[in-house]
Design a protein around this motif. Structure first.
Motif, short mmCIF file in Angstrom:
data_model
loop_
_atom_site.label_atom_id
_atom_site.label_comp_id
_atom_site.label_asym_id
_atom_site.label_seq_id
_atom_site.Cartn_x
_atom_site.Cartn_y
_atom_site.Cartn_z
N SER A 28 37.87 13.22 9.25
CA SER A 28 38.94 14.42 9.57
C SER A 28 40.33 14.10 9.87
O SER A 28 41.88 14.62 9.77
N LYS A 30 32.51 17.98 17.78
CA LYS A 30 32.04 17.30 17.26
C LYS A 30 31.62 17.52 15.75
O LYS A 30 31.14 17.14 14.35
N LYS A 31 30.48 18.77 15.72
CA LYS A 31 29.89 19.46 14.47
C LYS A 31 31.11 19.85 13.86
O LYS A 31 30.85 19.77 12.73
N PHE A 32 32.05 20.37 14.36
CA PHE A 32 33.87 21.30 12.81
C PHE A 32 33.67 19.60 12.67
O PHE A 32 33.66 19.44 10.87
N TRP A 92 27.41 9.52 20.67
CA TRP A 92 27.55 9.20 19.17
C TRP A 92 27.53 7.94 18.23
O TRP A 92 27.52 7.20 18.46
N TYR A 104 28.16 7.42 12.99
CA TYR A 104 28.54 8.92 11.28
C TYR A 104 29.62 9.83 12.17
O TYR A 104 30.60 10.03 11.77
N ASN A 105 29.65 9.90 13.82
CA ASN A 105 30.38 10.83 14.18
C ASN A 105 32.15 10.40 14.02
O ASN A 105 32.65 10.78 14.09
N ARG A 114 34.35 26.03 23.11
CA ARG A 114 33.44 26.11 22.98
C ARG A 114 33.32 24.61 23.02
O ARG A 114 32.49 24.26 23.51
N ASP A 149 32.35 16.87 11.90
CA ASP A 149 31.72 16.34 11.13
C ASP A 149 31.06 16.81 9.70
O ASP A 149 30.99 16.31 8.78
N PHE A 150 31.75 17.99 9.11
CA PHE A 150 31.70 18.94 8.52
C PHE A 150 33.17 19.36 7.25
O PHE A 150 32.88 19.19 6.30
N GLU A 186 31.21 18.99 21.89
CA GLU A 186 29.81 19.19 20.85
C GLU A 186 29.95 19.77 19.27
O GLU A 186 29.74 19.87 18.99
N THR A 187 30.50 21.36 19.85
CA THR A 187 31.51 21.92 19.10
C THR A 187 32.61 20.98 18.38
O THR A 187 32.07 20.98 16.85
#
Length: 516
Positions: free
Chosen positions: A66, A207-209, A55, A58-59, A201, A211-212, A204-205
């Motif tokens: 969030s 983290k992507k969520f 990570w 940004y992460n 999930r 990030d959005f 990793e999933t």
């Protein structure tokens, strides 16, 4: 004891590990591998040290977005502007409070980032390999309660969308079960399943969520601010939201101090188990950069957007609105309600996942690693949140006071003890492999797997903090009192009766936080 060689936190390069006792877990995308010598009663693939830490800043920044960008964060920030002090004083209080959070987050991040282990595991170096279950269970129970509350709040927001686009759904407001109307159960169930699916999930999933999710809320917040300001006219916006005279002198200073304490208390939960996320950081420097971006800069900008939006509701709608869902609903535009409602639901899911789902997942898994996986620990929390029926007690001041108030008063002591144990007593040195053995010769066996000094410090700091919170109305100062008491009591006990052994930093299995 066998030593795992992990990714270098300084270079970010992968260092192969020769041990493959258990395959890496999806929950730990850094490739955590269990060494052959680790005791299975303390270990699974989710609790083991990470071999790779990927990570970046940004992460970590997105994690805090969030955590900040939620309905609760909006209402909390907006409410501070109604304390009776000038707008600039509120902004100063917000900035001071969030800088304190940043400093504390950096402190709790370092031991987990350096060792690659989650919050409940790093506590083994202070509380003992068995005693670490004490802070883990306390933090897990708090998270379960708040998980239910946040899901309930998000469900209430989703109800607005149903009622706007499916008028017939109003009929579902009549029948109720266990204190919640049928429509509320539907919304709660939809979000409960959605969050569980996302959690299932793996990290990793997630983290992507996150990030959005954080940036998505900014898009809607900025659009909302532009719309409201254009409708109201900038000259009609007053950033001092309170009614009546502005406080002066000591009264204003007292209100500012209270606002600072409120900010720190609001973030005390995710701040305590921030190590669950910091362990994935490439370097400690990257974690600190992410904390700086996600806390002082992000929180201040979000707070300014919040107060601008709240201030504009007065000239536009004729009354002050500090709830973003209420504001979006008042616009009475199908597009605004759909976009705003879904965005703030997404934001609430984001904070719920990072603050109240992942924490109990690691905490409950730590109790019995071979029987409770990371996923199983999270689902225990999810099911427990329903059994608590948060809609029945969330609106009750007495219910909140005698449940979350009591448990929340222990967050401060747990934080103080961990920081004292790692920085002052342990001198930032942790024998990683010894956190995974039940052998009496292990450094963290102490007495039967418990460090009596840490256990006593929890009681000595927690009991008076709880009593002060319940009967002396210390309110949001409870965290500070508990943290200070936990820190001081543990250091004093370790001076009088040392339990934590001084570790040679040159030992092969030792993580030394004083090194870059």
């Amino acid at each position: 004891m066998t030593t795992i060689r992990r990714e270098s936190s300084a270079t970010g390069t992968t260092v192969p590990s020769p041990h493959h006792g258990i395959a890496p877990s999806a929950a730990a995308p850094g490739g955590a591998v269990v060494a052959d010598g680790y005791d299975p009663r303390l270990t699974n693939a989710d609790l083991a040290p990470l071999r790779q830490q990927r990570w970046g800043a940004y992460n970590i920044f997105a994690f805090w977005m969030s955590d900040v960008h939620s309905v609760g964060g909006y209402v909390t920030a907006g409410s501070l502007f109604a304390l009776g002090i000038a707008g600039w004083q509120v902004l100063v209080a917000l900035l001071v409070g969030i800088v304190i959070v940043q400093i504390f987050a950096n402190l709790v991040a370092k031991p987990s980032q350096k060792t690659g282990v989650p919050y409940p595991v790093i506590n083994r170096s202070v509380f003992g390999v068995k005693g670490a279950n004490i802070p883990a269970i306390i933090r897990g129970l708090i998270a379960v309660a708040w998980y239910g509350v946040q899901t309930y709040l998000a469900a209430a927001s989703l109800n607005i969308i149903w009622l706007k686009f499916i008028p017939g759904s109003a009929a579902l407001l009549e029948p109720s079960f266990l204190g919640l109307e049928a429509l509320g159960w539907i919304s709660f169930a939809v979000l409960w399943v959605a969050q569980a699916a996302l959690f299932w999930r793996g990290m990793e999933t997630i983290k992507k969520f996150i990030d959005f999710a954080g940036p998505a809320v900014y898009v809607v917040m900025i659009a909302l601010a532009v719309y409201l300001v254009s409708e109201a006219g900038w000259s009609n916006i007053d950033l001092d939201l309170h009614t009546g005279p502005t406080l002066t002198g000591w009264a204003s200073i007292s209100a500012m101090i209270g606002a600072i304490a409120l900010v720190v208390s609001y973030f005390s939960g995710p701040m305590l188990n921030f190590g669950d996320f910091a362990r994935y950081g490439k370097t400690f420097a990257a974690v600190k950069r992410g904390n700086f971006l996600g806390l002082p800069l992000n929180f201040l900008f979000f707070s300014i957007l919040t107060v601008v939006c709240a201030s504009a509701t007065v000239p536009v709608f004729g009354k002050l609105m500090t709830d973003p869902i209420e504001t979006v609903q008042a616009i009475d535009s199908p597009v605004a309600i759909l976009l705003g409602g879904l965005t703030f639901v997404t934001a609430t899911v984001g904070i719920n996942i990072v603050a109240n789902f992942i924490s109990p997942a690691f905490d409950f898994s730590n109790v019995s690693p071979q029987k409770i996986s990371w996923r199983a620990g999270g689902m225990i929390a999810a099911v427990g949140s329903v059994l608590l029926t948060p809609w029945n007690w969330y609106d009750s001041a007495e219910g909140i006071r005698f449940t979350l108030g009591i448990l929340g008063s222990l967050i401060g002591p747990l934080f103080g003890i961990l920081i004292a144990g790692y920085y002052v007593v342990g001198k930032q040195r942790v024998a990683v492999d010894d956190m995974y053995t039940l052998a009496p010769t292990g450094r963290y066996w102490f007495r039967g797997g418990y460090n009596p000094n840490a256990v006593l410090a929890v009681v000595a700091a927690g009991v008076p903090t709880i009593l002060l919170t319940l009967f002396a109305s210390v309110g949001d100062y409870g965290w500070f009192i508990g943290c200070a008491l936990g820190f001081v009591v543990f250091v004093v006990l370790e001076r009088v009766r040392p339990m934590v052994t001084q570790i040679d930093p040159a030992a092969a299995d030792v993580s030394d936080g004083t090194r870059s």
